[in-house]
Structure formats: C-alpha cells, structure tokens
Design a protein around this motif. Sequence first.
Motif, PDB file in Angstrom:
ATOM      1  N   GLU A   1       0.841  -1.192   0.000  1.00  0.00           N
ATOM      2  CA  GLU A   1       0.000   0.000   0.000  1.00  0.00           C
ATOM      3  C   GLU A   1       0.880   1.248   0.000  1.00  0.00           C
ATOM      4  O   GLU A   1       1.773   1.383   0.848  1.00  0.00           O
ATOM      5  N   VAL A   2       0.622   2.127  -0.948  1.00  0.00           N
ATOM      6  CA  VAL A   2       1.424   3.344  -1.071  1.00  0.00           C
ATOM      7  C   VAL A   2       0.517   4.564  -1.155  1.00  0.00           C
ATOM      8  O   VAL A   2      -0.692   4.453  -1.415  1.00  0.00           O
ATOM      9  N   ASP A   3       1.116   5.711  -0.932  1.00  0.00           N
ATOM     10  CA  ASP A   3       0.435   6.987  -1.096  1.00  0.00           C
ATOM     11  C   ASP A   3       1.349   7.852  -1.953  1.00  0.00           C
ATOM     12  O   ASP A   3       2.259   8.499  -1.453  1.00  0.00           O
ATOM     13  N   GLY A   4       1.141   7.804  -3.264  1.00  0.00           N
ATOM     14  CA  GLY A   4       2.046   8.491  -4.175  1.00  0.00           C
ATOM     15  C   GLY A   4       3.411   7.820  -4.134  1.00  0.00           C
ATOM     16  O   GLY A   4       3.517   6.596  -4.268  1.00  0.00           O
ATOM     17  N   PRO A   5       4.471   8.595  -3.876  1.00  0.00           N
ATOM     18  CA  PRO A   5       5.825   8.007  -3.848  1.00  0.00           C
ATOM     19  C   PRO A   5       6.194   7.414  -2.488  1.00  0.00           C
ATOM     20  O   PRO A   5       7.320   6.955  -2.293  1.00  0.00           O
ATOM     21  N   HIS A   6       5.245   7.423  -1.545  1.00  0.00           N
ATOM     22  CA  HIS A   6       5.548   7.009  -0.173  1.00  0.00           C
ATOM     23  C   HIS A   6       4.838   5.699   0.200  1.00  0.00           C
ATOM     24  O   HIS A   6       3.766   5.389  -0.317  1.00  0.00           O
ATOM     25  N   VAL A   7       5.458   4.976   1.132  1.00  0.00           N
ATOM     26  CA  VAL A   7       4.876   3.740   1.662  1.00  0.00           C
ATOM     27  C   VAL A   7       4.036   4.086   2.887  1.00  0.00           C
ATOM     28  O   VAL A   7       4.455   4.876   3.741  1.00  0.00           O
ATOM     29  N   LYS A   8       2.856   3.485   2.992  1.00  0.00           N
ATOM     30  CA  LYS A   8       2.020   3.679   4.169  1.00  0.00           C
ATOM     31  C   LYS A   8       2.518   2.777   5.299  1.00  0.00           C
ATOM     32  O   LYS A   8       2.705   1.575   5.092  1.00  0.00           O
ATOM     33  N   VAL A   9       2.735   3.357   6.477  1.00  0.00           N
ATOM     34  CA  VAL A   9       3.188   2.587   7.641  1.00  0.00           C
ATOM     35  C   VAL A   9       2.396   3.010   8.878  1.00  0.00           C
ATOM     36  O   VAL A   9       1.779   4.076   8.897  1.00  0.00           O
ATOM     37  N   ASP A  10       2.435   2.132   9.917  1.00  0.00           N
ATOM     38  CA  ASP A  10       1.840   2.496  11.196  1.00  0.00           C
ATOM     39  C   ASP A  10       2.919   3.058  12.117  1.00  0.00           C
ATOM     40  O   ASP A  10       4.042   3.308  11.690  1.00  0.00           O
ATOM     41  N   ARG A  11       2.599   3.238  13.402  1.00  0.00           N
ATOM     42  CA  ARG A  11       3.558   3.838  14.334  1.00  0.00           C
ATOM     43  C   ARG A  11       4.784   2.961  14.565  1.00  0.00           C
ATOM     44  O   ARG A  11       5.832   3.437  14.998  1.00  0.00           O
ATOM     45  N   ASN A  12       4.650   1.675  14.273  1.00  0.00           N
ATOM     46  CA  ASN A  12       5.780   0.750  14.405  1.00  0.00           C
ATOM     47  C   ASN A  12       6.601   0.659  13.125  1.00  0.00           C
ATOM     48  O   ASN A  12       7.501  -0.171  13.027  1.00  0.00           O
ATOM     49  N   MET A  13       6.249   1.497  12.141  1.00  0.00           N
ATOM     50  CA  MET A  13       6.904   1.517  10.833  1.00  0.00           C
ATOM     51  C   MET A  13       6.596   0.255  10.030  1.00  0.00           C
ATOM     52  O   MET A  13       7.320  -0.078   9.082  1.00  0.00           O
ATOM     53  N   GLU A  14       5.516  -0.444  10.365  1.00  0.00           N
ATOM     54  CA  GLU A  14       5.139  -1.656   9.629  1.00  0.00           C
ATOM     55  C   GLU A  14       4.150  -1.301   8.523  1.00  0.00           C
ATOM     56  O   GLU A  14       3.270  -0.460   8.706  1.00  0.00           O
ATOM     57  N   THR A  15       4.288  -1.939   7.394  1.00  0.00           N
ATOM     58  CA  THR A  15       3.413  -1.706   6.246  1.00  0.00           C
ATOM     59  C   THR A  15       2.177  -2.592   6.362  1.00  0.00           C
ATOM     60  O   THR A  15       1.971  -3.275   7.367  1.00  0.00           O
ATOM     61  N   ASN A  16       1.358  -2.594   5.310  1.00  0.00           N
ATOM     62  CA  ASN A  16       0.172  -3.456   5.300  1.00  0.00           C
ATOM     63  C   ASN A  16       0.528  -4.927   5.162  1.00  0.00           C
ATOM     64  O   ASN A  16      -0.321  -5.795   5.381  1.00  0.00           O
ATOM     65  N   ILE A  17       1.776  -5.226   4.809  1.00  0.00           N
ATOM     66  CA  ILE A  17       2.235  -6.614   4.678  1.00  0.00           C
ATOM     67  C   ILE A  17       2.965  -7.004   5.957  1.00  0.00           C
ATOM     68  O   ILE A  17       3.964  -6.378   6.325  1.00  0.00           O
ATOM     69  N   LYS A  18       2.464  -8.011   6.630  1.00  0.00           N
ATOM     70  CA  LYS A  18       3.026  -8.421   7.912  1.00  0.00           C
ATOM     71  C   LYS A  18       4.506  -8.795   7.765  1.00  0.00           C
ATOM     72  O   LYS A  18       4.865  -9.561   6.885  1.00  0.00           O
ATOM     73  N   GLY A  19       5.335  -8.228   8.648  1.00  0.00           N
ATOM     74  CA  GLY A  19       6.761  -8.510   8.616  1.00  0.00           C
ATOM     75  C   GLY A  19       7.565  -7.596   7.710  1.00  0.00           C
ATOM     76  O   GLY A  19       8.790  -7.676   7.676  1.00  0.00           O
ATOM     77  N   LEU A  20       6.864  -6.708   6.999  1.00  0.00           N
ATOM     78  CA  LEU A  20       7.533  -5.757   6.102  1.00  0.00           C
ATOM     79  C   LEU A  20       7.429  -4.359   6.687  1.00  0.00           C
ATOM     80  O   LEU A  20       6.322  -3.849   6.910  1.00  0.00           O
ATOM     81  N   TYR A  21       8.564  -3.731   6.929  1.00  0.00           N
ATOM     82  CA  TYR A  21       8.631  -2.406   7.534  1.00  0.00           C
ATOM     83  C   TYR A  21       9.237  -1.410   6.540  1.00  0.00           C
ATOM     84  O   TYR A  21       9.823  -1.804   5.528  1.00  0.00           O
TER      85      TYR A  21
END
Length: 276
Positions: A228-248
């Motif tokens: 999941e991205v927002d333009g040129p950026h990756v979407k992350v949560d406060r733990n810097m984790e992306t929508n894919i588990k184990g991928l930061y």
Amino acid sequence: MYDIAIIGKGPAGISAAINAYARNKKVIIFGQDSKKILWAPSIPNYAGLPNITGNEFMERLNDHLKTTDAFVVNQNVLAVYSMGTHFSIQAGTEMYEAKKVILATGVDFKKTIENEDKFLGSGVSYCATCDAPLYKGRVVAVIGYNHESIEEANFLATVCSKVYFIPQMKEDLSNLDKNIEVINSKPLRFEGSFSAEKLVLENGEIAADGFFVLKDSYPLTSLVPGLEVDGPHVKVDRNMETNIKGLYAAGDVVGKPYQIAKAVGEGQIAALNACE
C-alpha cells in the motif's frame, strides 16, 4: 536465511542494520551509498555533527556499519515477495531469504515511462544480467539512468544483435561499446499489443524485441507486489510496519520531512519492532 533484510544503504537503512545487529540478529543490507548524502556539501542540522559534509557523514555511517557483521550486497533489489512465513528477495540473478524486511530505499520522484508497469515482464525488464539470454541475437534498447546502465549495455552488446542506448543521465559514454547506437532523446511511452514492441521518444521511436529500464530505484508497487502506497511514499503504522506483515519501511520512503535525523530514528524504530 537472514533474520532481517534491509533494502537501502542510506541513513535509515544503516541505522536499522546497526540496531538489528545490537539485538543479535543476522542482517543483510542491499544497495549503494546514498547519493543524496554523498552530494550534500554540508549537513548543518544533524545534532552533534555541525556542518559535516555529506561525504564525511556517509563515511562515518559506513565505518559504523563495518563494526557489525551485517552482510552487504552492493546491488539494487528488483523484487520482494512475501511468502507468508518469510520473504524472498531478488537482487540481480540471486535470490535471498529473510524473516523480516525493512524498506529504506529513499524516495524517487522520477516518473516512470508510460506503460512501463503494464509491459514489465512482457518486453520490459529491470535486469539485463537476468534477462539477456532471452534476447540472444535480437534487438534491444537500454534506457539508462545511472552509470551501471553503461556496463549493462556493454554486456548486452555481447549477446544481442543490436543495442540502442538512450541515456537519461549526464555521464561520460566513452566506455560504451562502439557498436551500441546512442540516441539522445526523452522516452515517452511503450507501445505494443501483448508485449512492448516499440518505445516512443520525444523525437522519434525505436522498435525492439526487448527494452531494459536501468535505474537506481523502481516503482514501489513493482518492487513489492501488494504494497500500500500513497504516491511516492509507503504507508506505515507507528511501528513503521506496512500493510504486509513482517515488512517495515523507514526514512524518506515513508514521507516528509526528508531529514537525516528523522531517517536515522525511523530506521531504529523499524529495526527494534522487526526484532520482536
């Protein structure tokens, strides 16, 4: 298998590697020194190191990295695949495996060529070394954005019947094979039916059997399918984790401000959470 694979060797990536090593993790890091840092004449706002040059700062990062046992691969990653329990990572012709991955690729605002994503794997490739055998004795075109693209074009010239080179960077081309035809023009779009058949340029077009787009970074959605991205950026949560588990992800790739201190901090956060 590695515990953590880090993609990108700038401040965020090296910070992640240092912190993962401190937690006794087996680490692999991919990429070359950050050009953004190397080209900075001075860095006036990094706490404790006033007005250090970019080159000096990069040297210090590498010196610190060398104190760890992180395995460094000086190649760009072409793809990251989530396998459920781990990740498979393609760099050049080699495949690597890791339990967790941290993206620290920086941000690239270069626009992709129109239809580049559409024909990727169908006439468009990001790796000459990988796919050259598919075009033995055939006609190919290389759209080069970095110095490495010159070396790759020379390699293709030993395999293919004809190689076009469309440089998109200011580089000395004196080392380019004399049989390679250089075309100085801006690529606009790929065209074709089921695969890319020609490249339309600002002042003409090239028909070829294969097209190699060679640059330092690639579209995030091509690098990691399903990300999941927002333009040129990756979407992350406060733990810097992306929508894919184990991928930061960490650093400029997750958004503004594009600051070294932010990148270093996010690299640490991503690594510590990936270590859990």
